[in-house]
Design an enzyme around this catalytic site. Structure first.
Site, PDB file in Angstrom:
ATOM      1  CD  GLU A  36      -2.442   1.914   0.539  1.00  0.00           C
ATOM      2  OE1 GLU A  36      -3.215   1.190  -0.099  1.00  0.00           O
ATOM      3  OE2 GLU A  36      -2.329   3.143   0.326  1.00  0.00           O
ATOM      4  CD  GLN A  37      -0.715   5.577  -3.403  1.00  0.00           C
ATOM      5  OE1 GLN A  37       0.076   5.597  -4.356  1.00  0.00           O
ATOM      6  NE2 GLN A  37      -1.883   6.172  -3.448  1.00  0.00           N
ATOM      7  NE  ARG A 111     -16.728   5.321   1.534  1.00  0.00           N
ATOM      8  CZ  ARG A 111     -16.475   4.835   0.331  1.00  0.00           C
ATOM      9  NH1 ARG A 111     -15.355   4.200   0.088  1.00  0.00           N
ATOM     10  NH2 ARG A 111     -17.337   4.988  -0.646  1.00  0.00           N
ATOM     11  CE1 TYR A 225     -24.467   4.762   4.655  1.00  0.00           C
ATOM     12  CE2 TYR A 225     -25.547   5.708   2.732  1.00  0.00           C
ATOM     13  CZ  TYR A 225     -24.411   5.202   3.342  1.00  0.00           C
ATOM     14  OH  TYR A 225     -23.242   5.124   2.631  1.00  0.00           O
ATOM     15  CG  ASP A 302     -13.175   1.917  -7.609  1.00  0.00           C
ATOM     16  OD1 ASP A 302     -14.174   1.173  -7.705  1.00  0.00           O
ATOM     17  OD2 ASP A 302     -13.194   3.011  -7.013  1.00  0.00           O
TER      18      ASP A 302
HETATM   19  P1  FAD Z   1      -9.522   2.220  -3.465  1.00  0.00           P
HETATM   20  O1  FAD Z   1     -10.390   2.306  -2.286  1.00  0.00           O
HETATM   21  O2  FAD Z   1      -9.288   3.437  -4.267  1.00  0.00           O
HETATM   22  O3  FAD Z   1      -8.122   1.637  -2.958  1.00  0.00           O
HETATM   23  C1  FAD Z   1      -6.959   1.696  -3.743  1.00  0.00           C
HETATM   24  C2  FAD Z   1      -5.764   1.612  -2.802  1.00  0.00           C
HETATM   25  O4  FAD Z   1      -4.579   1.476  -3.572  1.00  0.00           O
HETATM   26  C3  FAD Z   1      -5.588   2.869  -1.956  1.00  0.00           C
HETATM   27  O5  FAD Z   1      -5.385   2.500  -0.621  1.00  0.00           O
HETATM   28  C4  FAD Z   1      -4.374   3.548  -2.564  1.00  0.00           C
HETATM   29  O6  FAD Z   1      -3.634   4.295  -1.639  1.00  0.00           O
HETATM   30  C5  FAD Z   1      -3.588   2.348  -3.069  1.00  0.00           C
HETATM   31  N1  FAD Z   1      -2.709   2.639  -4.202  1.00  0.00           N
HETATM   32  C6  FAD Z   1      -3.009   3.365  -5.306  1.00  0.00           C
HETATM   33  N2  FAD Z   1      -1.966   3.402  -6.146  1.00  0.00           N
HETATM   34  C7  FAD Z   1      -0.971   2.678  -5.573  1.00  0.00           C
HETATM   35  C8  FAD Z   1       0.355   2.350  -5.968  1.00  0.00           C
HETATM   36  N3  FAD Z   1       0.864   2.780  -7.129  1.00  0.00           N
HETATM   37  N4  FAD Z   1       1.115   1.582  -5.129  1.00  0.00           N
HETATM   38  C9  FAD Z   1       0.601   1.128  -3.944  1.00  0.00           C
HETATM   39  N5  FAD Z   1      -0.659   1.419  -3.530  1.00  0.00           N
HETATM   40  C10 FAD Z   1      -1.442   2.180  -4.325  1.00  0.00           C
HETATM   41  N6  FAD Z   1     -19.502   1.508  -3.234  1.00  0.00           N
HETATM   42  C11 FAD Z   1     -20.402   0.687  -2.636  1.00  0.00           C
HETATM   43  O7  FAD Z   1     -20.295  -0.542  -2.747  1.00  0.00           O
HETATM   44  N7  FAD Z   1     -21.431   1.203  -1.893  1.00  0.00           N
HETATM   45  C12 FAD Z   1     -21.606   2.549  -1.726  1.00  0.00           C
HETATM   46  O8  FAD Z   1     -22.534   2.984  -1.027  1.00  0.00           O
HETATM   47  C13 FAD Z   1     -20.683   3.434  -2.359  1.00  0.00           C
HETATM   48  N8  FAD Z   1     -20.819   4.770  -2.234  1.00  0.00           N
HETATM   49  C14 FAD Z   1     -19.924   5.603  -2.846  1.00  0.00           C
HETATM   50  C15 FAD Z   1     -20.102   6.973  -2.723  1.00  0.00           C
HETATM   51  C16 FAD Z   1     -19.226   7.857  -3.328  1.00  0.00           C
HETATM   52  C17 FAD Z   1     -19.461   9.340  -3.229  1.00  0.00           C
HETATM   53  C18 FAD Z   1     -18.115   7.328  -4.065  1.00  0.00           C
HETATM   54  C19 FAD Z   1     -17.133   8.244  -4.732  1.00  0.00           C
HETATM   55  C20 FAD Z   1     -17.941   5.952  -4.181  1.00  0.00           C
HETATM   56  C21 FAD Z   1     -18.840   5.077  -3.587  1.00  0.00           C
HETATM   57  N9  FAD Z   1     -18.696   3.688  -3.698  1.00  0.00           N
HETATM   58  C22 FAD Z   1     -19.611   2.858  -3.116  1.00  0.00           C
HETATM   59  C23 FAD Z   1     -17.585   3.092  -4.468  1.00  0.00           C
HETATM   60  C24 FAD Z   1     -16.476   2.576  -3.561  1.00  0.00           C
HETATM   61  O9  FAD Z   1     -16.045   3.618  -2.715  1.00  0.00           O
HETATM   62  C25 FAD Z   1     -15.294   2.101  -4.404  1.00  0.00           C
HETATM   63  O10 FAD Z   1     -15.735   1.312  -5.474  1.00  0.00           O
HETATM   64  C26 FAD Z   1     -14.328   1.260  -3.561  1.00  0.00           C
HETATM   65  O11 FAD Z   1     -13.915   1.973  -2.429  1.00  0.00           O
HETATM   66  C27 FAD Z   1     -13.118   0.838  -4.405  1.00  0.00           C
HETATM   67  O12 FAD Z   1     -12.201   0.122  -3.619  1.00  0.00           O
HETATM   68  P2  FAD Z   1     -10.794  -0.272  -4.227  1.00  0.00           P
HETATM   69  O13 FAD Z   1     -10.106  -1.028  -3.132  1.00  0.00           O
HETATM   70  O14 FAD Z   1     -10.942  -0.906  -5.552  1.00  0.00           O
HETATM   71  O15 FAD Z   1     -10.040   1.107  -4.498  1.00  0.00           O
END
Ligand code: FAD
Length: 403
Positions: A36-37, A111, A225, A302
């Site tokens: 993790e960065q 979260r 909520y 994502d």
């Molecule tokens: P992220 O949470 O972005 O995690 C990526 C991680 O990788 C981070 O910790 C980052 O620091 C790390 N990283 C990045 N680049 C590097 C690198 N080069 N080297 C090492 N580490 C790195 N989803 C739901 O299911 N329900 C909801 O109600 C919901 N509501 C939302 C409301 C809003 C306003 C928004 C914007 C989003 C919402 N989402 C919801 C979507 C959800 O937040 C995301 O889909 C989810 O958090 C994605 O998780 P992830 O682990 O894929 O990415």
């Protein structure tokens, strides 16, 4: 079939997707190093809706009990007209029809609480190593493994395969898919959770009901909520800016928030001063891609399928990804075969939800006659009619392909 020999898998990114993937892969019998960065693991101070497909996935990962200790199971999902203040439609999340169809609960959580539950399960698992302060710059692979390079150090990490869970702005995706920058929707969100006892008047009644409230209006909406045993109340205000400029943060401002919400009903306007203003989130997605996997590198969460949040499914889909990936790595002895099976199982469903989220956002933000027709259509559905949401809330069936 025989359990495949343990692989060394590296996971890039310690968000909800990366932690869930690390846990799932370790539970399938492999060794995981997660990088993790950030200097420490963290999530932002806002809420998350977890539809039954997500609570099902959390159960598969062995953490549903831990998540339920702080999560709230709302009784209803209510759509309100943000202008008139009238209830448009609702879904009864505790009805027999709900339970029959979905089995697993609909949850809302902070979260930080979900992230902490996943993090401590990873910390407790003997096959998961966690490293913070490591920013991956690029990855190189050959037929037998992958080498990860980091910023500011010549040390490298080699692994049999890599899972890129590095989020919306994924560097690994950029190198592998090549579809440019994420697409900005010109919408922006202001969000945060505050002590529930700060809600007053009609808002405190809604908060006490523990329902998920969605106030839909022209080019704007508000979602509310409870989270953390009901002690905190999460609010997300979303609107379209008329002043979008790429490469600048000077659009989607607080002043625009006030302006866009000025015509809403009294209850929504009363909530406005209590919406967190310390940070704004421009809202991005991408068009679906087929390129989830490149040999020994797989995208997840994502990084694979960034979507607009209108179906509240981004994290839910990341959890489904994690479960599918663990299952595939438990079945195939070659990680590249496992990744191909994972992508084959997940791509189509995630793509449908990505495109469905855009469409639902448009429906939510309709104006005038469009809004009237939407309200009439939704009102015609009973509170135990889940036909419209069932495809989203039902996880894809586990693949049955034999190794
Ligand atoms: P992220 O949470 O972005 O995690 C990526 C991680 O990788 C981070 O910790 C980052 O620091 C790390 N990283 C990045 N680049 C590097 C690198 N080069 N080297 C090492 N580490 C790195 N989803 C739901 O299911 N329900 C909801 O109600 C919901 N509501 C939302 C409301 C809003 C306003 C928004 C914007 C989003 C919402 N989402 C919801 C979507 C959800 O937040 C995301 O889909 C989810 O958090 C994605 O998780 P992830 O682990 O894929 O990415």
């Amino acid at each position: 079939s025989l359990t495949p020999a343990p692989h060394r898998i590296a996971v890039v990114g310690g968000g909800i997707g990366g932690l869930a993937a690390a846990l799932s892969i370790a539970r399938a019998g492999h060794h995981v190093t997660l990088v993790e960065q950030a200097a420490r693991f963290a999530e932002i101070g806002a809420g998350l809706q977890l539809a039954p497909n997500a609570s099902h996935a959390l159960d598969d990962l062995g953490v549903l009990g831990a998540v339920r200790r702080t999560a709230v199971a709302p009784p209803r999902l209510v759509m309100m007209d943000a202008l008139s203040g009238d209830e448009v439609a609702s879904l009864d999340l505790r009805s027999a029809a709900y339970t029959r169809r979905f089995t697993y609960p609909y949850l809302v959580t902070h979260r930080t609480d979900l992230h902490a539950a996943l993090l401590s399960a990873c910390q407790e698992h003997p096959s998961v190593a966690l490293r913070t302060g490591h920013t991956v710059t690029h990855a190189e692979q050959d037929g037998s493994g992958v080498r990860l390079h980091f910023a500011g150090t010549s040390s490298e990490l080699t692994a049999d395969a890599v899972v890129a869970a590095d989020g919306l702005h994924s560097r690994l995706r950029r190198a592998l898919v090549g579809d440019g920058e994420p697409v900005c929707s010109r919408y922006v969100a202001f969000r945060g959770a505050l002590p529930t006892d700060r809600m007053t008047g009609r808002m405190s009644q809604h908060a006490a009901s523990e329902a998920v409230m969605v106030w839909a209006g022209p080019r704007m909406h508000l979602v509310q909520y409870p989270v953390r045993r009901g002690e905190l109340y999460n609010q997300v205000a979303v609107f379209e800016s008329d002043h979008y400029t790429p490469d600048s943060d000077a659009w989607g401002t607080e002043a625009e928030l006030e302006e866009r919400f000025a015509g809403t009903c009294r209850t929504v306007r009363d909530a406005l001063p209590l919406i967190a203003r310390d940070r704004r989130w421009p809202l991005f997605d991408r068009l679906p891609t087929d390129k989830w996997v490149h040999g020994r590198i797989a995208l997840l969460g994502d990084a694979a399928h960034p979507m607009l949040q209108y179906l509240a499914q981004g994290a839910c889909q990341a959890l489904e990804d994690a479960v599918a990936l663990g299952r595939a790595l438990g079945r195939f002895s070659d990680p590249a075969d496992a990744f191909a099976a994972y992508a084959g199982q997940r791509r189509e469903r995630a793509a449908r939800i990505q495109t469905g989220a855009r469409r639902f956002g448009e429906i939510c933000h309709l104006e005038g006659m469009g809004a009237t027709l939407r309200n009439a259509l939704f009102a015609s559905r009973g509170p135990d009619d889940f036909d419209d949401v069932s495809w989203v809330w039902t996880p894809a069936p586990a693949a049955v392909t034999a190794p």
